[in-house]
Scaffold this motif. Structure first.
Motif, PDB file in Angstrom:
ATOM      1  N   SER A   1      -4.730   6.519  13.205  1.00  0.00           N
ATOM      2  CA  SER A   1      -3.462   5.994  12.705  1.00  0.00           C
ATOM      3  C   SER A   1      -2.411   7.093  12.704  1.00  0.00           C
ATOM      4  N   PRO A   2      -1.127   6.715  12.788  1.00  0.00           N
ATOM      5  CA  PRO A   2      -0.063   7.720  12.662  1.00  0.00           C
ATOM      6  C   PRO A   2      -0.119   8.462  11.327  1.00  0.00           C
ATOM      7  N   ASN A   3      -0.473   7.731  10.252  1.00  0.00           N
ATOM      8  CA  ASN A   3      -0.563   8.388   8.953  1.00  0.00           C
ATOM      9  C   ASN A   3      -1.643   9.461   8.925  1.00  0.00           C
ATOM     10  N   GLY A   4      -2.748   9.189   9.608  1.00  0.00           N
ATOM     11  CA  GLY A   4      -3.811  10.177   9.687  1.00  0.00           C
ATOM     12  C   GLY A   4      -3.317  11.468  10.318  1.00  0.00           C
ATOM     13  N   VAL A   5      -2.528  11.334  11.374  1.00  0.00           N
ATOM     14  CA  VAL A   5      -1.962  12.513  12.046  1.00  0.00           C
ATOM     15  C   VAL A   5      -1.031  13.262  11.096  1.00  0.00           C
ATOM     16  N   ARG A   6      -0.133  12.525  10.448  1.00  0.00           N
ATOM     17  CA  ARG A   6       0.883  13.163   9.602  1.00  0.00           C
ATOM     18  C   ARG A   6       0.252  13.931   8.442  1.00  0.00           C
ATOM     19  N   PHE A   7      -0.689  13.298   7.746  1.00  0.00           N
ATOM     20  CA  PHE A   7      -1.319  13.969   6.606  1.00  0.00           C
ATOM     21  C   PHE A   7      -2.175  15.147   7.073  1.00  0.00           C
ATOM     22  N   PHE A   8      -2.845  14.995   8.207  1.00  0.00           N
ATOM     23  CA  PHE A   8      -3.684  16.055   8.773  1.00  0.00           C
ATOM     24  C   PHE A   8      -2.838  17.288   9.088  1.00  0.00           C
ATOM     25  N   LEU A   9      -1.747  17.087   9.808  1.00  0.00           N
ATOM     26  CA  LEU A   9      -0.901  18.218  10.217  1.00  0.00           C
ATOM     27  C   LEU A   9      -0.172  18.823   9.017  1.00  0.00           C
ATOM     28  N   LYS A  10       0.216  17.984   8.072  1.00  0.00           N
ATOM     29  CA  LYS A  10       0.865  18.501   6.854  1.00  0.00           C
ATOM     30  C   LYS A  10      -0.078  19.427   6.091  1.00  0.00           C
ATOM     31  N   ARG A  11      -1.346  19.010   6.006  1.00  0.00           N
ATOM     32  CA  ARG A  11      -2.314  19.858   5.289  1.00  0.00           C
ATOM     33  C   ARG A  11      -2.588  21.142   6.063  1.00  0.00           C
ATOM     34  N   MET A  12      -2.625  21.066   7.380  1.00  0.00           N
ATOM     35  CA  MET A  12      -2.768  22.289   8.182  1.00  0.00           C
ATOM     36  C   MET A  12      -1.651  23.268   7.842  1.00  0.00           C
ATOM     37  N   ASP A  13      -0.429  22.754   7.790  1.00  0.00           N
ATOM     38  CA  ASP A  13       0.725  23.609   7.498  1.00  0.00           C
ATOM     39  C   ASP A  13       0.636  24.188   6.090  1.00  0.00           C
TER      40      ASP A  13
ATOM     41  N   ARG B   1      -9.329  10.435   8.526  1.00  0.00           N
ATOM     42  CA  ARG B   1      -8.940   9.030   8.413  1.00  0.00           C
ATOM     43  C   ARG B   1      -8.549   8.675   6.988  1.00  0.00           C
ATOM     44  N   ALA B   2      -8.289   7.391   6.769  1.00  0.00           N
ATOM     45  CA  ALA B   2      -8.023   6.897   5.418  1.00  0.00           C
ATOM     46  C   ALA B   2      -9.329   6.781   4.656  1.00  0.00           C
ATOM     47  N   ASP B   3      -9.224   6.824   3.339  1.00  0.00           N
ATOM     48  CA  ASP B   3     -10.423   6.710   2.516  1.00  0.00           C
ATOM     49  C   ASP B   3     -11.101   5.359   2.657  1.00  0.00           C
ATOM     50  N   ILE B   4     -10.370   4.334   3.155  1.00  0.00           N
ATOM     51  CA  ILE B   4     -10.934   2.979   3.248  1.00  0.00           C
ATOM     52  C   ILE B   4     -11.253   2.589   4.695  1.00  0.00           C
TER      53      ILE B   4
ATOM     54  N   ASP C   1     -11.493  12.391   4.590  1.00  0.00           N
ATOM     55  CA  ASP C   1     -10.324  11.629   4.149  1.00  0.00           C
ATOM     56  C   ASP C   1      -9.080  12.489   4.348  1.00  0.00           C
ATOM     57  N   ALA C   2      -8.191  12.047   5.251  1.00  0.00           N
ATOM     58  CA  ALA C   2      -6.917  12.741   5.438  1.00  0.00           C
ATOM     59  C   ALA C   2      -5.900  12.254   4.412  1.00  0.00           C
ATOM     60  N   TYR C   3      -6.089  11.007   3.946  1.00  0.00           N
ATOM     61  CA  TYR C   3      -5.208  10.457   2.920  1.00  0.00           C
ATOM     62  C   TYR C   3      -5.927   9.308   2.228  1.00  0.00           C
TER      63      TYR C   3
ATOM     64  N   ILE D   1       0.830  -1.196   0.000  1.00  0.00           N
ATOM     65  CA  ILE D   1       0.000   0.000   0.000  1.00  0.00           C
ATOM     66  C   ILE D   1       0.872   1.256   0.000  1.00  0.00           C
ATOM     67  N   LYS D   2       0.348   2.276  -0.626  1.00  0.00           N
ATOM     68  CA  LYS D   2       0.979   3.591  -0.594  1.00  0.00           C
ATOM     69  C   LYS D   2      -0.043   4.578  -0.043  1.00  0.00           C
ATOM     70  N   MET D   3       0.412   5.498   0.787  1.00  0.00           N
ATOM     71  CA  MET D   3      -0.449   6.547   1.278  1.00  0.00           C
ATOM     72  C   MET D   3      -0.179   7.810   0.474  1.00  0.00           C
ATOM     73  N   VAL D   4      -1.239   8.397  -0.056  1.00  0.00           N
ATOM     74  CA  VAL D   4      -1.103   9.604  -0.871  1.00  0.00           C
ATOM     75  C   VAL D   4      -2.140  10.626  -0.401  1.00  0.00           C
ATOM     76  N   PRO D   5      -1.926  11.919  -0.689  1.00  0.00           N
ATOM     77  CA  PRO D   5      -2.941  12.915  -0.321  1.00  0.00           C
ATOM     78  C   PRO D   5      -4.286  12.558  -0.951  1.00  0.00           C
ATOM     79  N   PRO D   6      -5.380  12.942  -0.307  1.00  0.00           N
ATOM     80  CA  PRO D   6      -6.705  12.575  -0.840  1.00  0.00           C
ATOM     81  C   PRO D   6      -6.937  13.171  -2.222  1.00  0.00           C
ATOM     82  N   ARG D   7      -7.617  12.400  -3.064  1.00  0.00           N
ATOM     83  CA  ARG D   7      -7.933  12.896  -4.405  1.00  0.00           C
ATOM     84  C   ARG D   7      -8.754  14.181  -4.327  1.00  0.00           C
ATOM     85  N   ASN D   8      -9.645  14.224  -3.346  1.00  0.00           N
ATOM     86  CA  ASN D   8     -10.460  15.426  -3.135  1.00  0.00           C
ATOM     87  C   ASN D   8     -10.182  15.950  -1.729  1.00  0.00           C
ATOM     88  N   SER D   9      -9.408  16.998  -1.629  1.00  0.00           N
ATOM     89  CA  SER D   9      -9.064  17.539  -0.309  1.00  0.00           C
ATOM     90  C   SER D   9     -10.079  18.555   0.198  1.00  0.00           C
ATOM     91  N   GLY D  10     -11.147  18.782  -0.588  1.00  0.00           N
ATOM     92  CA  GLY D  10     -12.139  19.796  -0.212  1.00  0.00           C
ATOM     93  C   GLY D  10     -12.731  19.592   1.177  1.00  0.00           C
TER      94      GLY D  10
END
Length: 266
Positions: free
Chosen positions: A68-80, A141-144, A164-166, A40-49
């Motif tokens: 999940s840790p990934n949820g935190v990372r993508f969430f905070l990255k998007r905040m930044d 969270r993740a899209d799935i 969807d955070a990622y 699996i690969k984690m990528v930014p959500p297709r729709n970040s709206g």
């Protein structure tokens, strides 16, 4: 010098590329070898709206719950990326599992709730008595992701915003090589760390001849939900971690070696 418990054993690790190292280092510290087969690969959500909309009103939420840790990372990255200051994150934070909590703390955030059982059901158990009907909850969270948590929170009278955070996408780049490793009996065990890795494994390996590829290969799952997915897809699960962490998964592999009761057979 005494032989280490996993000496001479090669374990196929199915985590994403960014997450392989932690599990690999644990296995190798016990004398084993790892074969990384990221599925699996984690990528930014297709729709970040929806995520962006929630972040732009982040101070309106009473709770933000991370699974999940990934949820935190993508969430905070998007905040930044949006220029939203961390000081606006005034909600109480809940985390499923110590790794998720650790990523929050590494970013200077305080975790209000950390359950003893590292699944959505464990978080719900820890939150009972602390939640009030009418409170607002953000679930990045993740899209799935499974629907258990948002559905139960809604039943308790909370207003849940799920975003969807990622996105989690399949990564079967090394499938032919992995199949050859299995055919040549070069793999002792496969370690599955999520339901999505199990689903993707079956999907990318079916053309190479499942279930014959898995004859003589032990299958270890990080928890009962992952094990249930594996069983539903026709895989024989030999051991399930009692603690739903990477350490718990390695302990489950060791329990097969030592014949003790650290893992539970399915």
């Amino acid at each position: 010098m005494s032989e280490k418990p996993l000496s001479g054993k090669r374990v196929m690790v199915t985590r994403s590329r960014s997450q392989v190292r932690e599990l690999a280092e644990l296995i190798e510290s016990l004398g084993g070898e790892t074969y990384a087969f990221p599925l699996i690969k984690m990528v930014p959500p297709r729709n970040s709206g929806p995520l962006d909309e929630a972040l732009n009103r982040i101070e309106t939420f009473d709770w933000v719950m991370f699974t999940s840790p990934n949820g935190v990372r993508f969430f905070l990255k998007r905040m930044d990326e949006l220029g939203i200051k961390r000081s606006r994150l005034t909600a109480r934070l809940a985390a499923v599992g110590p790794r998720t909590a650790a990523v929050l703390r590494e970013n200077g955030l305080t975790v209000s709730v950390l359950p003893a059982e590292f699944v959505a059901e464990g978080l719900l158990g820890s939150l009972r008595g602390r939640l009030k009907a009418g409170e607002t909850v953000l679930l990045p969270r993740a899209d799935i992701a499974r629907k258990t948590l948002p559905e139960e929170l809604s039943r308790l009278g909370l207003y849940v915003t799920e975003v969807d955070a990622y996105d989690t996408v399949i990564d079967g780049e090394n499938a032919a090589e992995a199949a050859e490793m299995l055919k040549s009996n070069a793999i002792y065990a496969i370690a599955f760390t999520s339901s999505s890795t199990v689903k993707h494994f079956v999907q990318v390996m079916e053309p190479y001849g499942l279930p014959a590829l898995l004859e003589g290969v032990l299958i270890a799952c990080i928890g009962p939900i992952t094990a249930e997915t594996a069983a539903q897809l026709g895989l024989k699960v030999h051991v399930v971690a009692e603690q739903f962490t990477v350490e718990g998964l390695v302990n489950a592999l060791l329990s097969i070696q030592g014949g003790d009761s650290h893992g539970s057979n399915v």
